[in-house]
Design a protein around this motif. Structure first.
Motif, PDB file in Angstrom:
ATOM      1  N   GLU A  91       0.858  -1.204   0.000  1.00 14.52           N
ATOM      2  CA  GLU A  91       0.000   0.000   0.000  1.00 14.52           C
ATOM      3  C   GLU A  91       0.876   1.229   0.000  1.00 14.52           C
ATOM      4  OE1 GLU A  91      -3.273   0.517   2.687  1.00 14.52           O
ATOM      5  OE2 GLU A  91      -3.646  -1.659   2.667  1.00 14.52           O
ATOM      6  N   PHE A  92       0.464   2.233  -0.758  1.00 14.58           N
ATOM      7  CA  PHE A  92       1.218   3.486  -0.849  1.00 14.58           C
ATOM      8  C   PHE A  92       0.159   4.587  -0.961  1.00 14.58           C
ATOM      9  CE2 PHE A  92       3.729   6.795  -2.895  1.00 14.58           C
ATOM     10  CZ  PHE A  92       5.003   6.624  -2.383  1.00 14.58           C
ATOM     11  N   ASN A  93      -0.297   5.055   0.187  1.00 17.22           N
ATOM     12  CA  ASN A  93      -1.407   6.020   0.198  1.00 17.22           C
ATOM     13  C   ASN A  93      -0.893   7.422   0.464  1.00 17.22           C
ATOM     14  OD1 ASN A  93      -3.233   3.867  -0.041  1.00 17.22           O
ATOM     15  ND2 ASN A  93      -3.155   3.533   2.180  1.00 17.22           N
ATOM     16  N   GLU A  94      -1.157   8.311  -0.478  1.00 15.66           N
ATOM     17  CA  GLU A  94      -0.698   9.699  -0.323  1.00 15.66           C
ATOM     18  C   GLU A  94      -1.838  10.539   0.241  1.00 15.66           C
ATOM     19  OE1 GLU A  94       2.029  10.638  -4.023  1.00 15.66           O
ATOM     20  OE2 GLU A  94       0.259   9.488  -4.583  1.00 15.66           O
ATOM     21  N   ILE A  95      -1.501  11.350   1.228  1.00 19.03           N
ATOM     22  CA  ILE A  95      -2.512  12.218   1.830  1.00 19.03           C
ATOM     23  C   ILE A  95      -2.172  13.670   1.483  1.00 19.03           C
ATOM     24  CG2 ILE A  95      -3.533  12.979   4.017  1.00 19.03           C
ATOM     25  CD1 ILE A  95      -2.610  10.051   4.959  1.00 19.03           C
ATOM     26  N   ASN A 125      -3.619  20.896  -2.030  1.00 16.84           N
ATOM     27  CA  ASN A 125      -3.141  19.830  -2.908  1.00 16.84           C
ATOM     28  C   ASN A 125      -1.644  19.539  -2.745  1.00 16.84           C
ATOM     29  OD1 ASN A 125      -4.238  17.905  -4.468  1.00 16.84           O
ATOM     30  ND2 ASN A 125      -3.869  18.958  -6.421  1.00 16.84           N
ATOM     31  N   LYS A 126      -1.140  19.875  -1.564  1.00 16.60           N
ATOM     32  CA  LYS A 126       0.264  19.559  -1.288  1.00 16.60           C
ATOM     33  C   LYS A 126       0.301  18.225  -0.521  1.00 16.60           C
ATOM     34  CE  LYS A 126       4.398  21.598   0.847  1.00 16.60           C
ATOM     35  NZ  LYS A 126       4.788  20.497   1.703  1.00 16.60           N
ATOM     36  N   ARG A 127       1.237  17.353  -0.906  1.00 13.25           N
ATOM     37  CA  ARG A 127       1.309  16.057  -0.228  1.00 13.25           C
ATOM     38  C   ARG A 127       1.809  16.255   1.199  1.00 13.25           C
ATOM     39  NH1 ARG A 127       4.573  11.282  -3.023  1.00 13.25           N
ATOM     40  NH2 ARG A 127       6.356  12.497  -2.332  1.00 13.25           N
ATOM     41  N   GLU A 128       0.980  15.806   2.152  1.00 10.94           N
ATOM     42  CA  GLU A 128       1.306  16.026   3.568  1.00 10.94           C
ATOM     43  C   GLU A 128       1.984  14.831   4.195  1.00 10.94           C
ATOM     44  OE1 GLU A 128      -2.256  16.943   5.719  1.00 10.94           O
ATOM     45  OE2 GLU A 128      -1.564  18.994   6.009  1.00 10.94           O
ATOM     46  N   ARG A 129       1.617  13.649   3.710  1.00 10.09           N
ATOM     47  CA  ARG A 129       2.039  12.416   4.374  1.00 10.09           C
ATOM     48  C   ARG A 129       1.850  11.240   3.438  1.00 10.09           C
ATOM     49  NH1 ARG A 129       2.913  12.742   9.537  1.00 10.09           N
ATOM     50  NH2 ARG A 129       3.509  10.740  10.442  1.00 10.09           N
ATOM     51  N   VAL A 130       2.671  10.216   3.606  1.00 13.77           N
ATOM     52  CA  VAL A 130       2.460   8.991   2.817  1.00 13.77           C
ATOM     53  C   VAL A 130       2.415   7.814   3.781  1.00 13.77           C
ATOM     54  CG1 VAL A 130       3.348   7.511   0.968  1.00 13.77           C
ATOM     55  CG2 VAL A 130       3.699   9.974   0.832  1.00 13.77           C
ATOM     56  N   GLN A 131       1.405   6.959   3.600  1.00 15.43           N
ATOM     57  CA  GLN A 131       1.293   5.756   4.434  1.00 15.43           C
ATOM     58  C   GLN A 131       1.703   4.548   3.595  1.00 15.43           C
ATOM     59  OE1 GLN A 131      -2.865   6.242   5.261  1.00 15.43           O
ATOM     60  NE2 GLN A 131      -2.451   7.104   7.295  1.00 15.43           N
ATOM     61  N   ILE A 132       2.698   3.831   4.085  1.00 12.55           N
ATOM     62  CA  ILE A 132       3.228   2.712   3.302  1.00 12.55           C
ATOM     63  C   ILE A 132       3.116   1.409   4.088  1.00 12.55           C
ATOM     64  CG2 ILE A 132       5.311   1.779   2.179  1.00 12.55           C
ATOM     65  CD1 ILE A 132       6.320   4.675   1.890  1.00 12.55           C
ATOM     66  N   HIS A 133       2.577   0.379   3.427  1.00 16.70           N
ATOM     67  CA  HIS A 133       2.627  -0.975   3.986  1.00 16.70           C
ATOM     68  C   HIS A 133       3.561  -1.787   3.109  1.00 16.70           C
ATOM     69  CE1 HIS A 133      -1.571  -0.828   6.090  1.00 16.70           C
ATOM     70  NE2 HIS A 133      -0.812   0.208   6.365  1.00 16.70           N
ATOM     71  N   ALA A 134       4.583  -2.355   3.719  1.00 15.52           N
ATOM     72  CA  ALA A 134       5.539  -3.125   2.922  1.00 15.52           C
ATOM     73  C   ALA A 134       5.628  -4.554   3.444  1.00 15.52           C
ATOM     74  CB  ALA A 134       6.916  -2.467   2.981  1.00 15.52           C
ATOM     75  N   ALA A 135       5.589  -5.499   2.512  1.00 23.49           N
ATOM     76  CA  ALA A 135       5.795  -6.900   2.882  1.00 23.49           C
ATOM     77  C   ALA A 135       7.267  -7.230   2.675  1.00 23.49           C
ATOM     78  CB  ALA A 135       4.930  -7.806   2.022  1.00 23.49           C
ATOM     79  N   ILE A 136       7.850  -7.861   3.674  1.00 19.99           N
ATOM     80  CA  ILE A 136       9.232  -8.347   3.541  1.00 19.99           C
ATOM     81  C   ILE A 136       9.133  -9.866   3.398  1.00 19.99           C
ATOM     82  CG2 ILE A 136      11.490  -8.572   4.669  1.00 19.99           C
ATOM     83  CD1 ILE A 136      10.813  -6.086   6.319  1.00 19.99           C
ATOM     84  N   PHE A 137       9.469 -10.375   2.229  1.00 22.23           N
ATOM     85  CA  PHE A 137       9.416 -11.823   2.030  1.00 22.23           C
ATOM     86  C   PHE A 137      10.744 -12.452   2.413  1.00 22.23           C
ATOM     87  CE2 PHE A 137       6.392 -10.291  -1.324  1.00 22.23           C
ATOM     88  CZ  PHE A 137       5.253 -10.680  -0.646  1.00 22.23           C
ATOM     89  N   VAL A 138      10.661 -13.507   3.197  1.00 18.46           N
ATOM     90  CA  VAL A 138      11.867 -14.273   3.535  1.00 18.46           C
ATOM     91  C   VAL A 138      11.613 -15.724   3.144  1.00 18.46           C
ATOM     92  CG1 VAL A 138      12.621 -12.786   5.436  1.00 18.46           C
ATOM     93  CG2 VAL A 138      11.040 -14.676   5.898  1.00 18.46           C
ATOM     94  N   GLU A 139      12.684 -16.524   3.105  1.00 16.69           N
ATOM     95  CA  GLU A 139      12.527 -17.878   2.582  1.00 16.69           C
ATOM     96  C   GLU A 139      12.222 -18.926   3.650  1.00 16.69           C
ATOM     97  OE1 GLU A 139      14.732 -17.957  -1.602  1.00 16.69           O
ATOM     98  OE2 GLU A 139      16.096 -18.084   0.082  1.00 16.69           O
ATOM     99  N   GLN A 140      12.500 -18.594   4.889  1.00 16.62           N
ATOM    100  CA  GLN A 140      12.296 -19.598   5.946  1.00 16.62           C
ATOM    101  C   GLN A 140      11.733 -18.960   7.210  1.00 16.62           C
ATOM    102  OE1 GLN A 140      15.977 -21.672   6.788  1.00 16.62           O
ATOM    103  NE2 GLN A 140      16.552 -21.655   4.635  1.00 16.62           N
ATOM    104  N   LEU A 165      10.913  11.179  -0.132  1.00 18.98           N
ATOM    105  CA  LEU A 165       9.572  11.661  -0.496  1.00 18.98           C
ATOM    106  C   LEU A 165       9.410  13.150  -0.209  1.00 18.98           C
ATOM    107  CD1 LEU A 165       7.436   8.771   1.062  1.00 18.98           C
ATOM    108  CD2 LEU A 165       7.900   9.117  -1.369  1.00 18.98           C
ATOM    109  N   ASP A 166      10.298  13.660   0.627  1.00 23.58           N
ATOM    110  CA  ASP A 166      10.234  15.046   1.057  1.00 23.58           C
ATOM    111  C   ASP A 166       8.947  15.348   1.821  1.00 23.58           C
ATOM    112  OD1 ASP A 166      11.389  17.486   1.350  1.00 23.58           O
ATOM    113  OD2 ASP A 166      10.595  18.321  -0.525  1.00 23.58           O
ATOM    114  N   CYS A 167       8.485  14.353   2.560  1.00 22.23           N
ATOM    115  CA  CYS A 167       7.348  14.551   3.478  1.00 22.23           C
ATOM    116  C   CYS A 167       7.353  13.397   4.488  1.00 22.23           C
ATOM    117  CB  CYS A 167       6.021  14.648   2.721  1.00 22.23           C
ATOM    118  SG  CYS A 167       5.366  13.092   2.149  1.00 22.23           S
TER     119      CYS A 167
END
Ligand SMILES: Nc1nc2c(ncn2[C@@H]2O[C@H](COP(=O)(O)OP(=O)(O)OP(=O)(O)O)[C@@H](O)[C@H]2O)c(=O)[nH]1
Ligand SMILES: [Mg+2]
Length: 310
Positions: free
Chosen positions: A221-225, A230-245, A275-277
């Motif tokens: 997820e990469f949600n810009e607020i 209309n200036k970007r105030e914040r970004v919410q990021i969900h990142a999955a880290i895949f590992v093998e074991q 991102l400069d925010c």
């Protein structure tokens, strides 16, 4: 702005892994477009950066380091590097100033590949900050007796030494052409890709041994607020880290979650600056067995075959 002697073309940075290709790209561009770390096999995909000045537009391609592939990810990395070596205007072959005088198999492969496609070669001898000057001349002699290099430039990518000269040599050889990129962009790396790469760089830096080689990041997820202007105030990021074991997951989480908190904190700082925010970063560690050998997963993660198209 343009005139009839304007130079434009592709320049591929090639060489064995850990030689300083990404460090050089970042130094030329004065920003972190490609993650560079102390561990080999950091770069996994082709990275384009557009350098522009009054007299030229140079599209640099940072390529994965040539190494012996042991899985499909490695084979895709080699393939990407080979394409970038064969389809460009100039290959800058980077070697380590500390390397043995006899040319190694990997360097020969790169030179032969470029020559077979009639690509101009420049030799950049990197990490000269680590050697005495007297070491460099015999190295040059060995390489110029093997192939026709249009220029040989000793540099230190890390300490910004010799890079102006390298750029001047590149411009000498580049074809006369009007700019290929006219939208003002300076890289093909999106904010999402960079965010994923910065997280991976933190994992490579903070986690020891083999684990980072089996890690991949997907921004889910990469949600810009935006505010009312209309200036970007914040970004919410969900990142999955895949590992093998499963046990790799435990190591990434750490005791009482301490490790993942440290990774999140350091990554968030780098991503916010880019991102400069401000950004909120949520990291989720997931097990994906053998993703490095699964075509669909490699494609999903952006590690499948690539070309130089703009
Ligand atoms: N001393 C010194 N270290 C350098 C120089 N250039 C790069 N390095 C270091 O070499 C290591 C590897 O740099 P990278 O830029 O990631 O190398 P790379 O060729 O992109 O590596 P791969 O992506 O794995 O193929 C990093 O620790 C850099 O800081 C240099 O000119 N001098
Ligand atoms: Mg690299």
């Amino acid at each position: 702005m343009t005139n009839n002697s304007f130079k434009c073309g592709f320049v591929t940075l090639a060489g064995r892994t850990n030689i300083g290709k990404s460090t050089l790209l970042n130094q030329i561009m004065q920003t972190e477009i490609a993650i560079a770390t102390h561990k080999p096999q950091t770069t996994r995909h082709l990275i384009k950066a557009i350098y522009q000045d009054e007299e030229s537009q140079i599209i640099f391609i940072d390529s994965p380091g040539m190494h012996i592939a042991t899985d499909q990810l490695g084979r895709n990395m080699r393939k990407a590097a080979s394409v970038a070596i064969q389809e460009t205007d100039i290959v800058v072959l980077m070697i380590d100033a500390r390397s043995e005088f006899e040319i190694n198999k990997i360097e020969k492969q790169i030179i032969d590949l470029a020559i077979s496609s009639k690509i101009n070669l420049i030799l950049a001898i990197n990490k000269i900050d680590l050697v005495t000057k007297s070491r460099i001349l015999p190295l040059i002699r060995e390489y110029v007796s093997y192939a026709d290099f249009k220029a040989v430039v000793p540099i230190s990518a890390k300490y910004n030494d010799g890079i102006d000269l390298l750029l001047a040599e590149i411009k000498n050889i580049l074809p006369i052409n009007s700019p290929l990129i006219v939208d003002g962009s300076y890289t093909d790396q999106t904010e999402k890709i960079l965010a994923a790469e910065y997280i991976r760089a933190e994992i490579i830096d903070q986690i020891s041994d083999e684990i980072p080689y089996g890690v991949a990041i997907k921004i889910e997820e990469f949600n810009e607020i935006f505010n009312l202007d209309n200036k970007r105030e914040r970004v919410q990021i969900h990142a999955a880290i895949f590992v093998e074991q499963e046990n790799h997951k435990m190591i990434l989480l750490g005791k009482n979650g301490r490790q993942i908190v440290a990774l999140g904190k350091a990554s968030r700082k780098r991503i916010s600056e880019m991102l400069d925010c401000p950004c909120d970063l949520m990291l989720f560690v997931k097990v994906r067995t053998d993703w490095r050998n699964k075509y669909s997963q490699l494609k999903e993660l952006g590690y499948s075959s690539q070309d130089l198209s703009l």
